[in-house]
Write a protein that holds these residues in place. Structure first.
Motif, PDB file in Angstrom:
ATOM      1  N   UNK A  11       4.038   9.948  -0.269  1.00 29.70           N
ATOM      2  CA  UNK A  11       3.887  10.839  -1.427  1.00 29.70           C
ATOM      3  C   UNK A  11       5.105  10.695  -2.345  1.00 29.70           C
ATOM      4  N   UNK A  12       4.875  10.648  -3.639  1.00 31.58           N
ATOM      5  CA  UNK A  12       5.962  10.485  -4.608  1.00 31.58           C
ATOM      6  C   UNK A  12       6.779  11.775  -4.666  1.00 31.58           C
ATOM      7  N   UNK A  13       8.078  11.648  -4.410  1.00 28.12           N
ATOM      8  CA  UNK A  13       8.968  12.821  -4.370  1.00 28.12           C
ATOM      9  C   UNK A  13      10.295  12.494  -5.056  1.00 28.12           C
ATOM     10  N   UNK A  14      10.977  13.534  -5.485  1.00 28.50           N
ATOM     11  CA  UNK A  14      12.347  13.376  -5.973  1.00 28.50           C
ATOM     12  C   UNK A  14      13.290  13.721  -4.822  1.00 28.50           C
ATOM     13  N   UNK A  15      14.572  13.733  -5.097  1.00 31.78           N
ATOM     14  CA  UNK A  15      15.591  13.911  -4.060  1.00 31.78           C
ATOM     15  C   UNK A  15      15.264  15.059  -3.105  1.00 31.78           C
ATOM     16  N   UNK A  47      17.135   2.915  -1.394  1.00 32.11           N
ATOM     17  CA  UNK A  47      17.722   4.184  -1.841  1.00 32.11           C
ATOM     18  C   UNK A  47      16.963   5.388  -1.277  1.00 32.11           C
ATOM     19  N   UNK A  48      16.351   5.180  -0.126  1.00 33.61           N
ATOM     20  CA  UNK A  48      15.704   6.249   0.631  1.00 33.61           C
ATOM     21  C   UNK A  48      15.811   5.875   2.105  1.00 33.61           C
ATOM     22  N   UNK A  49      15.288   6.714   2.986  1.00 28.86           N
ATOM     23  CA  UNK A  49      15.428   6.441   4.415  1.00 28.86           C
ATOM     24  C   UNK A  49      14.319   7.124   5.204  1.00 28.86           C
ATOM     25  N   UNK A 122      10.716  12.058   9.240  1.00 27.22           N
ATOM     26  CA  UNK A 122      11.237  12.470   7.945  1.00 27.22           C
ATOM     27  C   UNK A 122      11.272  11.293   6.979  1.00 27.22           C
ATOM     28  N   UNK A 123      10.991  11.596   5.705  1.00 28.04           N
ATOM     29  CA  UNK A 123      11.258  10.702   4.579  1.00 28.04           C
ATOM     30  C   UNK A 123      12.362  11.371   3.785  1.00 28.04           C
ATOM     31  N   UNK A 131       9.946   8.358  -7.129  1.00 29.24           N
ATOM     32  CA  UNK A 131       9.728   6.928  -6.938  1.00 29.24           C
ATOM     33  C   UNK A 131       8.548   6.694  -6.002  1.00 29.24           C
ATOM     34  N   UNK A 132       7.839   5.598  -6.225  1.00 34.89           N
ATOM     35  CA  UNK A 132       6.790   5.165  -5.312  1.00 34.89           C
ATOM     36  C   UNK A 132       7.483   4.409  -4.184  1.00 34.89           C
ATOM     37  N   UNK A 133       7.249   4.837  -2.953  1.00 31.73           N
ATOM     38  CA  UNK A 133       7.884   4.215  -1.784  1.00 31.73           C
ATOM     39  C   UNK A 133       6.814   3.672  -0.851  1.00 31.73           C
TER      40      UNK A 133
END
Length: 144
Positions: A11-15, A47-49, A122-123, A131-133
């Motif tokens: 799902x597209x999410x911000x910080x 830039x995500x984990x 967790x994402x 961002x699309x991840x």
């Protein structure tokens, strides 16, 4: 031994830090076909984990995001990082991604993820913008 691999989008999410266990299970109905095995999830971004952590109290996710922001702050003065081409949040996002990691592996038992009672997938999104991840999921194991 059976192998299966597919890609899905988060799902597209911000910080923030987000519990995605249900999303993973919905994206991967194939898990139900494994008696015993492993699920590896690999996020194809820097830039995500992904992580395994507390699944019950959402305040833990908020506290984790806050703690990571304290550990790796944005560089408002321009003295901490050389790389700033994509914004103030970009280099801290790369550092946080390196600290947490791009993948998790979860055991499969009798067609279900064998996480602990309080564990969830967790994402963690470290960029301010949405961002699309994409995640590559690899299943390995003995089928039912």
């Amino acid at each position: 031994m059976s192998w299966f691999q597919k890609q899905f989008t988060l799902p597209t999410r911000s910080r923030g830090s987000y519990l995605i266990t249900d999303h993973v299970e919905q994206a991967l109905p194939e898990i139900a076909g494994y008696k015993v095995g492993l699920l590896n999830l690999f996020v194809q971004h820097t830039s995500c984990a992904l992580s395994l952590n507390e699944n019950w109290d959402e305040e833990v996710r908020e506290d984790m995001s806050d703690a990571l922001d304290r550990l790796v702050p944005e560089d408002r003065k321009g003295t901490l990082y050389r790389h700033s081409a994509e914004g103030l949040d970009d280099m801290p996002a790369h550092v946080k991604s390196a600290l947490i990691g791009a993948s998790v592996t979860v055991p499969i038992k009798d067609g279900k993820l064998a996480t602990g009672t309080w564990q969830g997938i967790w994402y963690l999104e470290f960029r301010n913008g949405r961002h699309v991840r994409k995640v590559v999921a690899t299943l390995q194991g003995e089928k039912m």
